[in-house]
Design a protein around this motif. Structure first.
Motif, PDB file in Angstrom:
ATOM      1  N   ALA A 120      -7.169   4.269 -13.348  1.00  0.00           N
ATOM      2  CA  ALA A 120      -7.397   2.940 -12.776  1.00  0.00           C
ATOM      3  C   ALA A 120      -6.081   2.369 -12.269  1.00  0.00           C
ATOM      4  O   ALA A 120      -5.040   2.495 -12.927  1.00  0.00           O
ATOM      5  N   LEU A 121      -6.119   1.743 -11.110  1.00  0.00           N
ATOM      6  CA  LEU A 121      -4.956   1.048 -10.586  1.00  0.00           C
ATOM      7  C   LEU A 121      -4.916  -0.372 -11.145  1.00  0.00           C
ATOM      8  O   LEU A 121      -5.931  -0.890 -11.622  1.00  0.00           O
ATOM      9  N   PRO A 122      -3.761  -0.998 -11.115  1.00  0.00           N
ATOM     10  CA  PRO A 122      -3.704  -2.408 -11.532  1.00  0.00           C
ATOM     11  C   PRO A 122      -4.663  -3.250 -10.697  1.00  0.00           C
ATOM     12  O   PRO A 122      -5.006  -2.897  -9.565  1.00  0.00           O
TER      13      PRO A 122
ATOM     14  N   ALA B  17       0.836  -1.203   0.000  1.00  0.00           N
ATOM     15  CA  ALA B  17       0.000   0.000   0.000  1.00  0.00           C
ATOM     16  C   ALA B  17       0.870   1.251   0.000  1.00  0.00           C
ATOM     17  O   ALA B  17       0.568   2.236  -0.681  1.00  0.00           O
ATOM     18  N   GLY B  18       1.978   1.210   0.740  1.00  0.00           N
ATOM     19  CA  GLY B  18       2.878   2.356   0.781  1.00  0.00           C
ATOM     20  C   GLY B  18       3.509   2.639  -0.573  1.00  0.00           C
ATOM     21  O   GLY B  18       3.650   3.805  -0.969  1.00  0.00           O
ATOM     22  N   LYS B  19       3.868   1.585  -1.303  1.00  0.00           N
ATOM     23  CA  LYS B  19       4.453   1.787  -2.628  1.00  0.00           C
ATOM     24  C   LYS B  19       3.434   2.380  -3.603  1.00  0.00           C
ATOM     25  O   LYS B  19       3.762   3.270  -4.399  1.00  0.00           O
ATOM     26  N   ILE B  20       2.206   1.893  -3.538  1.00  0.00           N
ATOM     27  CA  ILE B  20       1.162   2.439  -4.420  1.00  0.00           C
ATOM     28  C   ILE B  20       0.844   3.878  -4.028  1.00  0.00           C
ATOM     29  O   ILE B  20       0.653   4.746  -4.885  1.00  0.00           O
ATOM     30  N   ARG B  21       0.821   4.135  -2.726  1.00  0.00           N
ATOM     31  CA  ARG B  21       0.562   5.492  -2.242  1.00  0.00           C
ATOM     32  C   ARG B  21       1.630   6.448  -2.754  1.00  0.00           C
ATOM     33  O   ARG B  21       1.335   7.561  -3.199  1.00  0.00           O
ATOM     34  N   ASP B  22       2.884   6.023  -2.714  1.00  0.00           N
ATOM     35  CA  ASP B  22       3.980   6.857  -3.224  1.00  0.00           C
ATOM     36  C   ASP B  22       3.846   7.082  -4.727  1.00  0.00           C
ATOM     37  O   ASP B  22       4.134   8.177  -5.229  1.00  0.00           O
ATOM     38  N   ALA B  23       3.411   6.056  -5.450  1.00  0.00           N
ATOM     39  CA  ALA B  23       3.237   6.185  -6.897  1.00  0.00           C
ATOM     40  C   ALA B  23       2.124   7.180  -7.227  1.00  0.00           C
ATOM     41  O   ALA B  23       2.232   7.969  -8.182  1.00  0.00           O
ATOM     42  N   ILE B  24       1.063   7.159  -6.422  1.00  0.00           N
ATOM     43  CA  ILE B  24      -0.023   8.124  -6.621  1.00  0.00           C
ATOM     44  C   ILE B  24       0.484   9.532  -6.361  1.00  0.00           C
ATOM     45  O   ILE B  24       0.228  10.462  -7.132  1.00  0.00           O
ATOM     46  N   ALA B  25       1.227   9.708  -5.270  1.00  0.00           N
ATOM     47  CA  ALA B  25       1.755  11.029  -4.914  1.00  0.00           C
ATOM     48  C   ALA B  25       2.717  11.548  -5.975  1.00  0.00           C
ATOM     49  O   ALA B  25       2.806  12.755  -6.219  1.00  0.00           O
ATOM     50  N   ALA B  26       3.451  10.633  -6.633  1.00  0.00           N
ATOM     51  CA  ALA B  26       4.417  11.028  -7.668  1.00  0.00           C
ATOM     52  C   ALA B  26       3.749  11.305  -9.007  1.00  0.00           C
ATOM     53  O   ALA B  26       4.420  11.726  -9.948  1.00  0.00           O
ATOM     54  N   GLY B  27       2.459  11.072  -9.101  1.00  0.00           N
ATOM     55  CA  GLY B  27       1.741  11.340 -10.337  1.00  0.00           C
ATOM     56  C   GLY B  27       1.740  10.190 -11.326  1.00  0.00           C
ATOM     57  O   GLY B  27       1.285  10.350 -12.466  1.00  0.00           O
ATOM     58  N   GLU B  28       2.252   9.024 -10.920  1.00  0.00           N
ATOM     59  CA  GLU B  28       2.229   7.877 -11.824  1.00  0.00           C
ATOM     60  C   GLU B  28       0.805   7.410 -12.092  1.00  0.00           C
ATOM     61  O   GLU B  28       0.504   6.858 -13.155  1.00  0.00           O
TER      62      GLU B  28
ATOM     63  N   VAL C  89      -8.032   6.039  -2.870  1.00  0.00           N
ATOM     64  CA  VAL C  89      -8.656   5.400  -4.017  1.00  0.00           C
ATOM     65  C   VAL C  89     -10.112   5.094  -3.690  1.00  0.00           C
ATOM     66  O   VAL C  89     -10.527   5.075  -2.526  1.00  0.00           O
ATOM     67  N   THR C  90     -10.870   4.867  -4.752  1.00  0.00           N
ATOM     68  CA  THR C  90     -12.250   4.409  -4.623  1.00  0.00           C
ATOM     69  C   THR C  90     -12.360   3.066  -5.319  1.00  0.00           C
ATOM     70  O   THR C  90     -11.890   2.917  -6.455  1.00  0.00           O
ATOM     71  N   ILE C  91     -12.950   2.101  -4.638  1.00  0.00           N
ATOM     72  CA  ILE C  91     -13.095   0.763  -5.204  1.00  0.00           C
ATOM     73  C   ILE C  91     -14.527   0.574  -5.680  1.00  0.00           C
ATOM     74  O   ILE C  91     -15.478   0.780  -4.920  1.00  0.00           O
ATOM     75  N   PHE C  92     -14.673   0.218  -6.945  1.00  0.00           N
ATOM     76  CA  PHE C  92     -15.985  -0.026  -7.528  1.00  0.00           C
ATOM     77  C   PHE C  92     -16.139  -1.518  -7.780  1.00  0.00           C
ATOM     78  O   PHE C  92     -15.228  -2.169  -8.294  1.00  0.00           O
ATOM     79  N   SER C  93     -17.295  -2.025  -7.434  1.00  0.00           N
ATOM     80  CA  SER C  93     -17.561  -3.444  -7.658  1.00  0.00           C
ATOM     81  C   SER C  93     -17.474  -3.768  -9.144  1.00  0.00           C
ATOM     82  O   SER C  93     -18.063  -3.082  -9.983  1.00  0.00           O
ATOM     83  N   ARG C  94     -16.698  -4.779  -9.469  1.00  0.00           N
ATOM     84  CA  ARG C  94     -16.510  -5.293 -10.832  1.00  0.00           C
ATOM     85  C   ARG C  94     -15.733  -4.350 -11.746  1.00  0.00           C
ATOM     86  O   ARG C  94     -15.482  -4.671 -12.903  1.00  0.00           O
ATOM     87  N   ARG C  95     -15.343  -3.176 -11.226  1.00  0.00           N
ATOM     88  CA  ARG C  95     -14.588  -2.236 -12.066  1.00  0.00           C
ATOM     89  C   ARG C  95     -13.172  -2.034 -11.560  1.00  0.00           C
ATOM     90  O   ARG C  95     -12.307  -1.587 -12.302  1.00  0.00           O
ATOM     91  N   GLY C  96     -12.926  -2.313 -10.293  1.00  0.00           N
ATOM     92  CA  GLY C  96     -11.594  -2.145  -9.750  1.00  0.00           C
ATOM     93  C   GLY C  96     -11.423  -0.865  -8.962  1.00  0.00           C
ATOM     94  O   GLY C  96     -12.390  -0.195  -8.603  1.00  0.00           O
ATOM     95  N   ALA C  97     -10.169  -0.515  -8.704  1.00  0.00           N
ATOM     96  CA  ALA C  97      -9.843   0.653  -7.881  1.00  0.00           C
ATOM     97  C   ALA C  97      -9.370   1.807  -8.762  1.00  0.00           C
ATOM     98  O   ALA C  97      -8.592   1.608  -9.707  1.00  0.00           O
ATOM     99  N   TYR C  98      -9.840   3.010  -8.422  1.00  0.00           N
ATOM    100  CA  TYR C  98      -9.485   4.213  -9.171  1.00  0.00           C
ATOM    101  C   TYR C  98      -8.982   5.276  -8.194  1.00  0.00           C
ATOM    102  O   TYR C  98      -9.475   5.389  -7.067  1.00  0.00           O
ATOM    103  N   VAL C  99      -8.000   6.047  -8.660  1.00  0.00           N
ATOM    104  CA  VAL C  99      -7.438   7.101  -7.828  1.00  0.00           C
ATOM    105  C   VAL C  99      -8.501   8.161  -7.587  1.00  0.00           C
ATOM    106  O   VAL C  99      -9.143   8.647  -8.516  1.00  0.00           O
ATOM    107  N   ARG C 100      -8.687   8.505  -6.336  1.00  0.00           N
ATOM    108  CA  ARG C 100      -9.711   9.467  -5.962  1.00  0.00           C
ATOM    109  C   ARG C 100      -9.181  10.887  -6.095  1.00  0.00           C
ATOM    110  O   ARG C 100      -8.025  11.172  -5.783  1.00  0.00           O
ATOM    111  N   GLN C 101     -10.051  11.768  -6.591  1.00  0.00           N
ATOM    112  CA  GLN C 101      -9.700  13.179  -6.682  1.00  0.00           C
ATOM    113  C   GLN C 101      -9.717  13.771  -5.279  1.00  0.00           C
ATOM    114  O   GLN C 101     -10.758  13.804  -4.626  1.00  0.00           O
TER     115      GLN C 101
END
Length: 269
Positions: free
Chosen positions: A35-37, A18-29, A66-78
């Motif tokens: 959508a996240l993997p 979670a920390g690695k993904i959080r850092d990637a979000i903060a870096a603008g990746e 992030v926001t998790i949607f059923s059957r759609r996956g996780a998306y970075v939240r504004q």
């Protein structure tokens, strides 16, 4: 062995990922809305189980990243960098009636407003002076910008049944020009005075769904009492509780000097 107890290695793994993904979000990746993997892809990339990957995503969702949607996956939240609305301590009026948020003046209802009877929360009942467990008139609506389908503010009015019986428009679908406040002032022949208390708390499940918030984003709660004089008595005619995300709203007001803080200061002997 307690089946509900997490193994330290698993706990460390999902927090590490979670920390690695959080850092990637903060870096603008992963920019807002991206959508996240998938859990399977995260598991493969980081050498963990898919369940551990999903726990990492749920942690990020609880943190509001992030926001998790059923059957759609996780998306970075504004996540807003600036306040959407800054409230002050003034009441305003236009051709429609009274309003309290200048920045939200042009907002519209999101979905159909609710009107009915319900038992209010205990603290609302105390403010209204009605017994706990007794129904009151409830008027509730979600508000948002005219071009948005997402509500940013929930406003719920609670009105004593006795007053609604005296003023039928208070429980009607159409309250008439100026809304409930004009009807109250017309009935009593006196101006309403408002008193607000501002607090914060975490949203309940319904508020999370209506405002599109994760459970860890606190609400700014504005509880407004409508007071009006009736002869020698002061009547609490309505209590309104407005809830909004604390990350998007702020309260700003001018500080007035009390007589003890007058300028120029008096010289002490």
């Amino acid at each position: 062995m307690n089946p509900d107890r997490e193994e330290p290695m698993v706990q460390a793994a999902y927090k590490r990922v979670a920390g690695k993904i959080r850092d990637a979000i903060a870096a603008g990746e992963y920019p807002p809305g991206a959508a996240l993997p998938s859990g399977k892809e995260i598991a493969t990339e980081h050498g963990i189980t898919q369940e551990t990957a999903l726990k990492a995503l749920r942690l990020l969702a609880n943190e509001g990243h992030v926001t998790i949607f059923s059957r759609r996956g996780a998306y970075v939240r504004q996540r807003p960098n600036v306040r959407t609305i800054v409230r002050d301590r003034n009441a305003y009026r236009d051709e429609v009636g009274y309003y309290f948020d200048r920045g939200a003046k042009a907002w519209k209802s999101i979905g159909k407003p609710y009107r009915g009877f319900a038992v209010p929360p205990a603290h609302i009942a105390d403010l209204l002076g009605v017994p706990h467990g007794e129904d009151v008139v409830v008027r509730d609506r979600a508000m948002g910008p005219a071009d948005s389908k997402q509500a940013l503010q929930l406003a719920t009015s609670y009105i004593p049944m006795s007053l609604a019986a005296e003023i039928p428009p208070l429980r009607a679908e159409n309250t008439g020009p100026g809304g409930i406040y004009d009807r109250i002032e017309e009935h009593f022949g006196a101006a309403i005075e408002w008193r607000e208390t501002i607090s914060s708390r975490l949203p309940d499940e319904e508020e999370q769904n209506r405002l599109g918030l994760p459970p860890t984003v606190p609400l700014l709660v504005v509880t407004r009492e409508s007071r009006v004089r009736s002869g020698d008595e002061e009547v609490i005619a309505e209590v309104n509780e407005t809830r909004m995300a604390a990350e998007q709203f702020a309260v700003s007001y001018a500080i007035e000097r009390d007589a003890t803080a007058a300028w120029p200061r008096e010289e002490r002997p």
